[in-house]
Design a protein around this motif. Structure first.
Motif, PDB file in Angstrom:
ATOM      1  N   THR A  69       0.833  -1.208   0.000  1.00  0.00           N
ATOM      2  CA  THR A  69       0.000   0.000   0.000  1.00  0.00           C
ATOM      3  C   THR A  69       0.861   1.250   0.000  1.00  0.00           C
ATOM      4  O   THR A  69       0.595   2.202  -0.746  1.00  0.00           O
ATOM      5  CB  THR A  69      -0.924   0.004   1.228  1.00  0.00           C
ATOM      6  N   PHE A  70       1.906   1.265   0.829  1.00  0.00           N
ATOM      7  CA  PHE A  70       2.815   2.412   0.866  1.00  0.00           C
ATOM      8  C   PHE A  70       3.540   2.574  -0.465  1.00  0.00           C
ATOM      9  O   PHE A  70       3.768   3.706  -0.928  1.00  0.00           O
ATOM     10  CB  PHE A  70       3.830   2.243   1.992  1.00  0.00           C
ATOM     11  N   GLN A  71       3.912   1.466  -1.084  1.00  0.00           N
ATOM     12  CA  GLN A  71       4.597   1.545  -2.374  1.00  0.00           C
ATOM     13  C   GLN A  71       3.680   2.117  -3.442  1.00  0.00           C
ATOM     14  O   GLN A  71       4.089   2.982  -4.233  1.00  0.00           O
ATOM     15  CB  GLN A  71       5.095   0.154  -2.775  1.00  0.00           C
ATOM     16  N   TYR A  72       2.440   1.648  -3.483  1.00  0.00           N
ATOM     17  CA  TYR A  72       1.477   2.204  -4.434  1.00  0.00           C
ATOM     18  C   TYR A  72       1.317   3.706  -4.217  1.00  0.00           C
ATOM     19  O   TYR A  72       1.312   4.495  -5.166  1.00  0.00           O
ATOM     20  CB  TYR A  72       0.114   1.517  -4.275  1.00  0.00           C
ATOM     21  N   ALA A  73       1.173   4.099  -2.950  1.00  0.00           N
ATOM     22  CA  ALA A  73       0.964   5.517  -2.637  1.00  0.00           C
ATOM     23  C   ALA A  73       2.183   6.347  -3.036  1.00  0.00           C
ATOM     24  O   ALA A  73       2.027   7.440  -3.608  1.00  0.00           O
ATOM     25  CB  ALA A  73       0.665   5.683  -1.148  1.00  0.00           C
ATOM     26  N   ALA A  74       3.379   5.846  -2.764  1.00  0.00           N
ATOM     27  CA  ALA A  74       4.596   6.606  -3.066  1.00  0.00           C
ATOM     28  C   ALA A  74       4.798   6.762  -4.573  1.00  0.00           C
ATOM     29  O   ALA A  74       5.101   7.857  -5.067  1.00  0.00           O
ATOM     30  CB  ALA A  74       5.811   5.915  -2.438  1.00  0.00           C
ATOM     31  N   ILE A  75       4.621   5.664  -5.317  1.00  0.00           N
ATOM     32  CA  ILE A  75       4.832   5.728  -6.765  1.00  0.00           C
ATOM     33  C   ILE A  75       3.755   6.588  -7.425  1.00  0.00           C
ATOM     34  O   ILE A  75       4.048   7.414  -8.306  1.00  0.00           O
ATOM     35  CB  ILE A  75       4.853   4.308  -7.370  1.00  0.00           C
ATOM     36  N   ALA A  76       2.507   6.396  -7.005  1.00  0.00           N
ATOM     37  CA  ALA A  76       1.418   7.204  -7.566  1.00  0.00           C
ATOM     38  C   ALA A  76       1.619   8.676  -7.231  1.00  0.00           C
ATOM     39  O   ALA A  76       1.365   9.559  -8.072  1.00  0.00           O
ATOM     40  CB  ALA A  76       0.074   6.717  -7.036  1.00  0.00           C
ATOM     41  N   TRP A  77       2.080   8.969  -6.017  1.00  0.00           N
ATOM     42  CA  TRP A  77       2.344  10.364  -5.638  1.00  0.00           C
ATOM     43  C   TRP A  77       3.429  10.974  -6.520  1.00  0.00           C
ATOM     44  O   TRP A  77       3.277  12.107  -7.006  1.00  0.00           O
ATOM     45  CB  TRP A  77       2.761  10.431  -4.177  1.00  0.00           C
ATOM     46  N   ALA A  78       4.529  10.258  -6.718  1.00  0.00           N
ATOM     47  CA  ALA A  78       5.623  10.787  -7.535  1.00  0.00           C
ATOM     48  C   ALA A  78       5.167  11.043  -8.969  1.00  0.00           C
ATOM     49  O   ALA A  78       5.483  12.081  -9.560  1.00  0.00           O
ATOM     50  CB  ALA A  78       6.807   9.818  -7.512  1.00  0.00           C
ATOM     51  N   THR A  82       4.695  14.803 -10.677  1.00  0.00           N
ATOM     52  CA  THR A  82       5.441  15.184 -11.877  1.00  0.00           C
ATOM     53  C   THR A  82       4.504  15.684 -12.973  1.00  0.00           C
ATOM     54  O   THR A  82       4.713  16.754 -13.561  1.00  0.00           O
ATOM     55  CB  THR A  82       6.252  13.987 -12.394  1.00  0.00           C
ATOM     56  N   ILE A  83       3.460  14.912 -13.240  1.00  0.00           N
ATOM     57  CA  ILE A  83       2.509  15.297 -14.285  1.00  0.00           C
ATOM     58  C   ILE A  83       1.716  16.537 -13.868  1.00  0.00           C
ATOM     59  O   ILE A  83       1.544  17.479 -14.645  1.00  0.00           O
ATOM     60  CB  ILE A  83       1.558  14.137 -14.605  1.00  0.00           C
ATOM     61  N   GLY A  84       1.237  16.534 -12.634  1.00  0.00           N
ATOM     62  CA  GLY A  84       0.422  17.652 -12.164  1.00  0.00           C
ATOM     63  C   GLY A  84       1.186  18.957 -12.132  1.00  0.00           C
ATOM     64  O   GLY A  84       0.651  20.004 -12.535  1.00  0.00           O
ATOM     65  N   PHE A  85       2.438  18.930 -11.665  1.00  0.00           N
ATOM     66  CA  PHE A  85       3.240  20.149 -11.618  1.00  0.00           C
ATOM     67  C   PHE A  85       3.518  20.659 -13.029  1.00  0.00           C
ATOM     68  O   PHE A  85       3.445  21.870 -13.286  1.00  0.00           O
ATOM     69  CB  PHE A  85       4.558  19.885 -10.891  1.00  0.00           C
ATOM     70  N   THR A  86       3.822  19.751 -13.944  1.00  0.00           N
ATOM     71  CA  THR A  86       4.102  20.149 -15.329  1.00  0.00           C
ATOM     72  C   THR A  86       2.883  20.783 -15.974  1.00  0.00           C
ATOM     73  O   THR A  86       2.988  21.844 -16.624  1.00  0.00           O
ATOM     74  CB  THR A  86       4.558  18.925 -16.143  1.00  0.00           C
ATOM     75  N   VAL A  87       1.725  20.153 -15.829  1.00  0.00           N
ATOM     76  CA  VAL A  87       0.496  20.688 -16.425  1.00  0.00           C
ATOM     77  C   VAL A  87       0.144  22.036 -15.806  1.00  0.00           C
ATOM     78  O   VAL A  87      -0.196  22.999 -16.516  1.00  0.00           O
ATOM     79  CB  VAL A  87      -0.663  19.686 -16.246  1.00  0.00           C
ATOM     80  N   ALA A  88       0.211  22.139 -14.480  1.00  0.00           N
ATOM     81  CA  ALA A  88      -0.118  23.387 -13.804  1.00  0.00           C
ATOM     82  C   ALA A  88       0.854  24.499 -14.199  1.00  0.00           C
ATOM     83  O   ALA A  88       0.442  25.654 -14.414  1.00  0.00           O
ATOM     84  CB  ALA A  88      -0.098  23.183 -12.289  1.00  0.00           C
ATOM     85  N   TYR A  89       2.128  24.165 -14.304  1.00  0.00           N
ATOM     86  CA  TYR A  89       3.136  25.161 -14.702  1.00  0.00           C
ATOM     87  C   TYR A  89       2.856  25.673 -16.111  1.00  0.00           C
ATOM     88  O   TYR A  89       2.933  26.880 -16.376  1.00  0.00           O
ATOM     89  CB  TYR A  89       4.531  24.542 -14.628  1.00  0.00           C
ATOM     90  N   PHE A 168      -6.335  15.713  -8.973  1.00  0.00           N
ATOM     91  CA  PHE A 168      -6.311  16.152  -7.585  1.00  0.00           C
ATOM     92  C   PHE A 168      -4.980  16.809  -7.229  1.00  0.00           C
ATOM     93  O   PHE A 168      -4.892  17.507  -6.206  1.00  0.00           O
ATOM     94  CB  PHE A 168      -6.565  14.966  -6.647  1.00  0.00           C
ATOM     95  N   MET A 169      -3.975  16.586  -8.042  1.00  0.00           N
ATOM     96  CA  MET A 169      -2.690  17.259  -7.870  1.00  0.00           C
ATOM     97  C   MET A 169      -2.626  18.528  -8.717  1.00  0.00           C
ATOM     98  O   MET A 169      -2.051  19.536  -8.295  1.00  0.00           O
ATOM     99  CB  MET A 169      -1.539  16.313  -8.255  1.00  0.00           C
ATOM    100  N   VAL A 170      -3.239  18.506  -9.888  1.00  0.00           N
ATOM    101  CA  VAL A 170      -3.188  19.658 -10.783  1.00  0.00           C
ATOM    102  C   VAL A 170      -3.909  20.859 -10.173  1.00  0.00           C
ATOM    103  O   VAL A 170      -3.382  21.984 -10.181  1.00  0.00           O
ATOM    104  CB  VAL A 170      -3.803  19.314 -12.159  1.00  0.00           C
ATOM    105  N   VAL A 171      -5.098  20.640  -9.647  1.00  0.00           N
ATOM    106  CA  VAL A 171      -5.954  21.753  -9.195  1.00  0.00           C
ATOM    107  C   VAL A 171      -5.294  22.588  -8.098  1.00  0.00           C
ATOM    108  O   VAL A 171      -5.177  23.815  -8.242  1.00  0.00           O
ATOM    109  CB  VAL A 171      -7.326  21.225  -8.736  1.00  0.00           C
ATOM    110  N   PRO A 172      -4.843  22.005  -6.971  1.00  0.00           N
ATOM    111  CA  PRO A 172      -4.242  22.865  -5.930  1.00  0.00           C
ATOM    112  C   PRO A 172      -2.928  23.506  -6.362  1.00  0.00           C
ATOM    113  O   PRO A 172      -2.645  24.646  -5.976  1.00  0.00           O
ATOM    114  CB  PRO A 172      -4.029  21.904  -4.756  1.00  0.00           C
TER     115      PRO A 172
END
Length: 284
Positions: A69-78, A82-89, A168-172
């Motif tokens: 579960t932690f591995q899924y959360a960590a990889i999905a978060w990374a 990456t995608i959310g920051f790029t799109v928002a930028y 959920f990462m792009v919006v904030p």
């Protein structure tokens, strides 16, 4: 007069307080209470016992499931960061027109007009043995036979998580970037800062609250999601959510409640640690 103001304040807060007590505090208290009950194959015994927690912390299988579960959360978060920051930028600093920003942002939300289940299942024919992805790989000569790990694997689970929760990462992050004073960027540029230096020393520090809010959303959603793991792994993988789901299906409510309490505490501790580094109240 002062007493009347206090009374009005309490009366205004009373409806929300009642709602929080009825739909948040009491259900959690009930789950915690049930987690200390005993259960047999035929009945549930409302007697105080640490049996469920002892089994939970003493089981090697449970440890592996929590680790997964932690591995899924960590990889999905990374990946979502990456995608959310790029799109928002791109939306915040490279799209000058407000109309175009809104249009592109709404374009990102189109997949969310359908349910999570439909968006998740749509990957199955694409990633399957005879799906579009394998067919394209063979047509390009990159492989002679279908790639087996595209579907019903950890790769498929992570891909579905990223697809479901990137917004959920792009919006904030986008919301935080739009609040950055552009004069700070101009000042950094006038002082000879390169684009990377501006990104590292100006934009990223000022975007931390948005990143933290997005992180809380993604991590909590991934750690509690069980249906995605079930479908995209072909029931070959498990996370904590699936443990709870399986216990409920077996009517082992005390065991499910104990697992839920441990998961809740884990998520709360994770969020508390993150809030030590960034004050997200600036964004609220």
């Amino acid at each position: 007069m002062l007493k009347n103001r206090h009374l009005v304040g309490w009366l205004q807060a009373a409806p929300l307080t009642v709602i929080l007590l009825a739909f948040l505090v009491l259900p959690i208290a009930a789950i915690v209470t049930v987690s200390f009950w005993e259960a047999t194959e035929w009945s549930i015994i409302p007697a105080f016992s640490f049996e469920n927690y002892a089994f939970l912390f003493g089981s090697e299988v449970t440890g592996r499931v929590f680790l997964a579960t932690f591995q899924y959360a960590a990889i999905a978060w990374a990946a979502t960061l990456t995608i959310g920051f790029t799109v928002a930028y791109f939306l915040a600093f490279h799209v000058r027109s407000l109309t175009m920003q809104i249009a592109l942002f709404l374009l990102c939300t189109i997949p969310f007009w359908t349910s999570n289940i439909i968006r998740m299942i749509s990957w199955i024919p694409f990633l399957g043995r005879n799906g579009i992805a394998n067919q394209a790989l063979m047509d390009l000569g990159l492989t002679d036979q279908p790639v087996e790990w595209l579907l019903y694997s950890d790769f498929a689970v992570i891909l579905a998580f990223v697809h479901l929760y990137t917004l959920f990462m792009v919006v904030p992050i986008f919301n935080t970037m739009m609040r950055i004073d552009r004069s700070l960027i101009e000042a950094a540029r006038d002082n000879g800062a390169t684009g990377f230096q501006i990104l590292r020393h100006v934009i990223v520090p000022l975007t931390k609250p948005g990143i933290m809010i997005g992180t809380i959303f993604v991590v909590t959603l991934v750690m509690g999601d069980f249906i995605t793991v079930r479908f995209m792994s072909g029931s070959q993988r498990a996370n904590v959510g699936r443990l709870i789901s399986n216990d409920i299906a077996l009517l082992a409510y005390p065991s499910a409640a104990a697992t839920a309490v441990v998961l809740l505490c884990t998520v709360l501790i994770t969020i508390a640690i993150m809030l030590r580094f960034v004050d997200i109240r600036k964004e609220l």
